[in-house]
Scaffold this motif. Structure first.
Motif, mmCIF file in Angstrom:
data_model
loop_
_atom_site.group_PDB
_atom_site.id
_atom_site.type_symbol
_atom_site.label_atom_id
_atom_site.label_comp_id
_atom_site.label_asym_id
_atom_site.label_seq_id
_atom_site.Cartn_x
_atom_site.Cartn_y
_atom_site.Cartn_z
ATOM 1 N N UNK A 267 0.831 -1.202 0.000
ATOM 2 C CA UNK A 267 0.000 0.000 0.000
ATOM 3 C C UNK A 267 0.868 1.256 0.000
ATOM 4 N N UNK A 268 0.570 2.126 -0.968
ATOM 5 C CA UNK A 268 1.185 3.449 -1.013
ATOM 6 C C UNK A 268 0.068 4.455 -0.791
ATOM 7 N N UNK B 48 -0.911 8.675 -0.457
ATOM 8 C CA UNK B 48 -0.443 10.036 -0.697
ATOM 9 C C UNK B 48 -1.511 11.029 -0.275
ATOM 10 N N UNK B 49 -1.071 12.216 0.105
ATOM 11 C CA UNK B 49 -2.006 13.267 0.511
ATOM 12 C C UNK B 49 -1.305 14.610 0.500
ATOM 13 N N UNK B 50 -2.077 15.653 0.278
ATOM 14 C CA UNK B 50 -1.529 16.994 0.429
ATOM 15 C C UNK B 50 -2.066 17.635 1.701
ATOM 16 N N UNK B 51 -2.791 16.848 2.492
ATOM 17 C CA UNK B 51 -3.350 17.334 3.751
ATOM 18 C C UNK B 51 -2.347 17.126 4.879
ATOM 19 N N UNK B 52 -2.500 17.903 5.928
ATOM 20 C CA UNK B 52 -1.686 17.746 7.133
ATOM 21 C C UNK B 52 -2.386 16.710 8.023
ATOM 22 N N UNK B 53 -1.939 15.460 7.918
ATOM 23 C CA UNK B 53 -2.632 14.387 8.640
ATOM 24 C C UNK B 53 -2.530 14.545 10.154
ATOM 25 N N UNK C 195 -4.033 4.416 12.417
ATOM 26 C CA UNK C 195 -3.850 4.205 10.979
ATOM 27 C C UNK C 195 -2.664 5.023 10.466
ATOM 28 N N UNK C 196 -2.524 6.224 10.979
ATOM 29 C CA UNK C 196 -1.409 7.090 10.566
ATOM 30 C C UNK C 196 -0.072 6.407 10.844
ATOM 31 N N UNK D 180 2.854 4.891 8.329
ATOM 32 C CA UNK D 180 4.111 5.639 8.306
ATOM 33 C C UNK D 180 5.328 4.718 8.468
ATOM 34 N N UNK D 181 5.490 3.800 7.545
ATOM 35 C CA UNK D 181 6.687 2.951 7.523
ATOM 36 C C UNK D 181 7.831 3.715 6.870
ATOM 37 N N UNK D 182 7.538 4.312 5.726
ATOM 38 C CA UNK D 182 8.510 5.145 5.016
ATOM 39 C C UNK D 182 7.761 6.354 4.467
ATOM 40 N N UNK D 183 8.186 7.551 4.861
ATOM 41 C CA UNK D 183 7.523 8.781 4.441
ATOM 42 C C UNK D 183 8.434 9.583 3.526
ATOM 43 N N UNK D 184 7.900 9.979 2.380
ATOM 44 C CA UNK D 184 8.633 10.820 1.434
ATOM 45 C C UNK D 184 7.913 12.159 1.328
#
Length: 279
Positions: free
Chosen positions: A93-94, A96-101, A114-115, A119-123
């Motif tokens: 699962x990948x 993506x979001x432009x929101x501030x989670x 869920x966050x 958040x295993x690897x964040x780019x």
């Protein structure tokens, strides 16, 4: 290369799917699960089995569905609507979001568990203004793409055409640049796109923040003020969009690079009738 490189890659634009259909689209459903379900339907997770699923704008997924998504991540299994048993899956699962989670978490709009499970690897993608040296490359790429999509004659930029792009602050990042180039293709009648065709910040009525927030105006919470400004922008943008497309929703969706369903959802939310823009 990943051992999933030859396997399915499923891209899901979450906001484009109505909330009442999102669960059945993601996880599938069994025959008889609801009215109209006359056969079994494999959801997008099942279609991505062995490969990858990309959930674009995951921050817009409803909280009740986030719980079920968390179970998929933890148990690696899905349960279609109306099914008695769960099915094991193997999916990367990948999201993506432009929101501030993190802000959404504090507001109760996104689950903290869920966050951290995601958040295993964040780019973090750099904004366009941080990679301004790439603007000419991107502009030419979007020029070719817009020309092909709009079936336009071959066009090129004049030497002065790109100058305004370096001076703009690009609050809308890559998507804004893409739309600026797309508009330039539409508004230029010849084979050369010049500086006058680059409509930056002039597409919507300008407003002076100092005029909007007078000193004697009652200060409201930041969140409320932000939502009010966003609502105002959205209304103006959609009105301009429909005006330019003469009320043609399909054409407006293509111009804005939204799906027709997503644009219609925005129009319903703001009670905007496309018919009033037809000539």
């Amino acid at each position: 290369l990943s051992n999933r490189s030859t396997k399915p890659f499923i891209m899901v634009n979450c906001p484009a799917i109505p909330e009442n259909l999102l669960e059945s689209e993601l996880f599938g459903y069994s025959k008889g699960a609801f009215t109209g379900a006359d056969k079994n339907h494999a959801g997008l997770f099942s279609q991505a089995d062995g490969g990858t699923i990309c959930l674009d704008e995951i921050g817009d997924i409803p909280v009740n569905l986030q719980i079920k998504l968390l179970r998929v991540l933890q148990e690696q299994e899905i349960k279609p609507l109306g099914a008695d048993t769960s099915n094991k899956i193997d999916v990367r699962i990948i999201a993506s979001t432009n929101a501030d989670l993190e802000t959404k978490i504090t507001e109760g709009k996104f689950r903290e568990d869920l966050y951290y499970r995601l958040e295993v690897l964040t780019l973090h993608m750099p904004s366009l203004i941080e990679i301004a040296e790439d603007i000419p490359l991107l502009a030419n790429y979007f020029l070719k793409k817009a020309g092909a999509e709009l079936k336009s004659s071959k066009k090129s930029f004049s030497e002065a055409a790109l100058d305004p792009l370096f001076k703009h602050n690009w609050p809308g990042n890559i998507r804004e640049l893409q739309n600026v180039i797309r508009r330039a293709v539409l508004f230029s009648s010849g084979s050369v796109i010049d500086e006058q065709h680059m409509r930056l910040g002039s597409s919507l009525p300008a407003s002076d923040p100092a005029e909007d927030l007078e000193t004697d105006t009652e200060i409201v919470p930041y969140k409320e003020a932000k939502e009010s400004c966003l609502d105002s922008f959205t209304r103006q943008y959609v009105h301009l969009l429909l005006k330019q497309s003469n009320g043609n929703v399909s054409q407006a969706a293509r111009l804005s690079h939204l799906t027709r369903a997503a644009l219609q959802k925005i129009m319903r939310r703001y009670d905007i009738d496309g018919d009033q823009f037809r000539k």
